[in-house]
Design a protein around this motif. Sequence first.
Motif, PDB file in Angstrom:
ATOM      1  N   LEU A 319       0.860  -1.184   0.000  1.00 40.17           N
ATOM      2  CA  LEU A 319       0.000   0.000   0.000  1.00 40.17           C
ATOM      3  C   LEU A 319       0.898   1.236   0.000  1.00 40.17           C
ATOM      4  O   LEU A 319       1.169   1.821   1.044  1.00 40.17           O
ATOM      5  N   PRO A 320       1.383   1.647  -1.163  1.00 36.31           N
ATOM      6  CA  PRO A 320       2.300   2.796  -1.220  1.00 36.31           C
ATOM      7  C   PRO A 320       1.671   4.051  -0.632  1.00 36.31           C
ATOM      8  O   PRO A 320       0.498   4.349  -0.850  1.00 36.31           O
ATOM      9  N   HIS A 352      -7.451   7.524   5.859  1.00 38.25           N
ATOM     10  CA  HIS A 352      -6.255   7.967   5.166  1.00 38.25           C
ATOM     11  C   HIS A 352      -6.623   8.224   3.703  1.00 38.25           C
ATOM     12  O   HIS A 352      -7.734   7.896   3.248  1.00 38.25           O
ATOM     13  N   GLU A 353      -5.721   8.802   2.973  1.00 38.59           N
ATOM     14  CA  GLU A 353      -5.997   9.095   1.566  1.00 38.59           C
ATOM     15  C   GLU A 353      -6.333   7.844   0.777  1.00 38.59           C
ATOM     16  O   GLU A 353      -7.147   7.881  -0.149  1.00 38.59           O
ATOM     17  N   ARG A 354      -5.742   6.686   1.168  1.00 41.54           N
ATOM     18  CA  ARG A 354      -5.932   5.460   0.392  1.00 41.54           C
ATOM     19  C   ARG A 354      -6.685   4.364   1.134  1.00 41.54           C
ATOM     20  O   ARG A 354      -7.213   3.455   0.504  1.00 41.54           O
ATOM     21  N   VAL A 355      -6.689   4.401   2.471  1.00 39.78           N
ATOM     22  CA  VAL A 355      -7.235   3.273   3.221  1.00 39.78           C
ATOM     23  C   VAL A 355      -8.076   3.740   4.402  1.00 39.78           C
ATOM     24  O   VAL A 355      -7.919   4.867   4.894  1.00 39.78           O
ATOM     25  N   TYR A 372      -9.792   1.485  -0.105  1.00 40.94           N
ATOM     26  CA  TYR A 372     -11.167   1.853  -0.449  1.00 40.94           C
ATOM     27  C   TYR A 372     -11.703   1.051  -1.626  1.00 40.94           C
ATOM     28  O   TYR A 372     -12.891   0.690  -1.659  1.00 40.94           O
ATOM     29  N   ALA A 373     -10.834   0.744  -2.600  1.00 42.89           N
ATOM     30  CA  ALA A 373     -11.287   0.021  -3.785  1.00 42.89           C
ATOM     31  C   ALA A 373     -11.723  -1.403  -3.471  1.00 42.89           C
ATOM     32  O   ALA A 373     -12.411  -2.039  -4.275  1.00 42.89           O
ATOM     33  N   ALA A 428     -12.816   5.085  -5.830  1.00 44.11           N
ATOM     34  CA  ALA A 428     -11.614   4.275  -6.019  1.00 44.11           C
ATOM     35  C   ALA A 428     -11.837   3.186  -7.050  1.00 44.11           C
ATOM     36  O   ALA A 428     -10.935   2.892  -7.855  1.00 44.11           O
ATOM     37  N   ARG A 429     -13.009   2.577  -7.068  1.00 42.88           N
ATOM     38  CA  ARG A 429     -13.281   1.547  -8.070  1.00 42.88           C
ATOM     39  C   ARG A 429     -13.351   2.137  -9.473  1.00 42.88           C
ATOM     40  O   ARG A 429     -12.902   1.517 -10.450  1.00 42.88           O
TER      41      ARG A 429
END
Length: 432
Positions: A319-320, A352-355, A372-373, A428-429
């Motif tokens: 998860l970068p 977070h921005e991604r998770v 999120y995706a 995200a999807r």
Amino acid sequence: MHPLSPVLHGAKSLAVVIVGLSWSTLSRVGFGWFAVMAVVLALGATVLAVVSWYNTGYHVFGRELRVYEGLLWRRTRAIPLERLQAVEVVRPLLAQLTGLAELRLEVVGGGKTEAPLAYLSVAEATALRQRLLDLAARTPVAGVAPAAGAPAGPAEAATAVPPGRPLHAVSNTDLLVSQLLTPQALLIPFGVAFVVVQFLSEGSWSFIAVASTLTAMAGVLLQPVRRVLDDWNFRLARDAGTLRIRNGLLETRAQTVPLDRVQTVGVTWPLFWRVRGWLRMRLEVAGYSAGEIDERNRPDRLLPVGDLGTGERILAEVLPGVPLGALPLTPPPVRARWLNPLSRNVLGAGLHERVLAVRSGLLTRQVALVPYARIQSVRVVQGPAQRRLRLATVHADTAGGAGAAAQDRDLDEAWALAAELTDRARAARRAG
């Protein structure tokens, strides 16, 4: 199957029979009758294994793998190769000694590992694995990762490290020490002292009593010992869009985990490990059943033991941009202490921005990270006590996994969090 398959099945059956008879049976019938019972049952199991081997086979027909088995009741399993997610070649200890291998298949939507073909020669297992993957790759299914991301074969398992760019190699010394710092291992000296005191006070040192005590202690230590054997020589590497994992002492495995199938990353800080700053990281991967009976079949190991710096480096590959040591976690409201008097300050959740990041656990600290995706659904749940306190728990569900749950949030915050998660998951999807 290979002609030696009944021998390996019979050897496993013998071990199961001996364990099943137990020490109490030995004490009642004596060693001689015990040995006779074990031999008779083992011979019976071997005969059944020979009959099963003679009536078991496989056939690749078109884009299906068909497995035939059964004597009185014939059973045919047809596995569509377009649903194939992974083919894994596993070599238990007996298989290594005889030059054999076992083929295991993972299918989208399957409740367990499908069609374990045991046993084949290493060359036959490798060729069949490659043939199945080639056929599966020709008919991709929408929304399903191609089967090219399947676990590696025995040729890769024989290498010192998995192919690709090496990321981390777990020290076997650290692995041993980590399992000594478990409640099971730490309580063993107290158990031994208690048993010795009992024997001294009663004056009884019978063989059966000692053997039963040792068997009970072995059962307590089974989980730490199994983890050492499973995670021995753990190696992690990165190859394009996949993680390559190799591990195992008695049973070696070489697995490949496509990063686009990772549903959740879980980080755990066991109580006694926190003294040394150690943590453990695991994955939830799409295509593998969360209810798998033998959890060792699931490619969920990411880091058996390591420090925070190592965890940060590995997480950056999966998860970068997600900082393990600086997640935006906030505790539930103060009134949640009525439901969590000791762990209220430990609980936390944040976006977070991604998770989605969720923290829980008083003695064993845990953090779940859900991209999120990968979120399939969002639920807001209230129990009777939560309704009186205007609290709610927000669940983010993933495909076939546990997902994450933000416990005891303020009711208004919970609904806002659920709406935000839904929007971010949808965005995200689309972006993916």
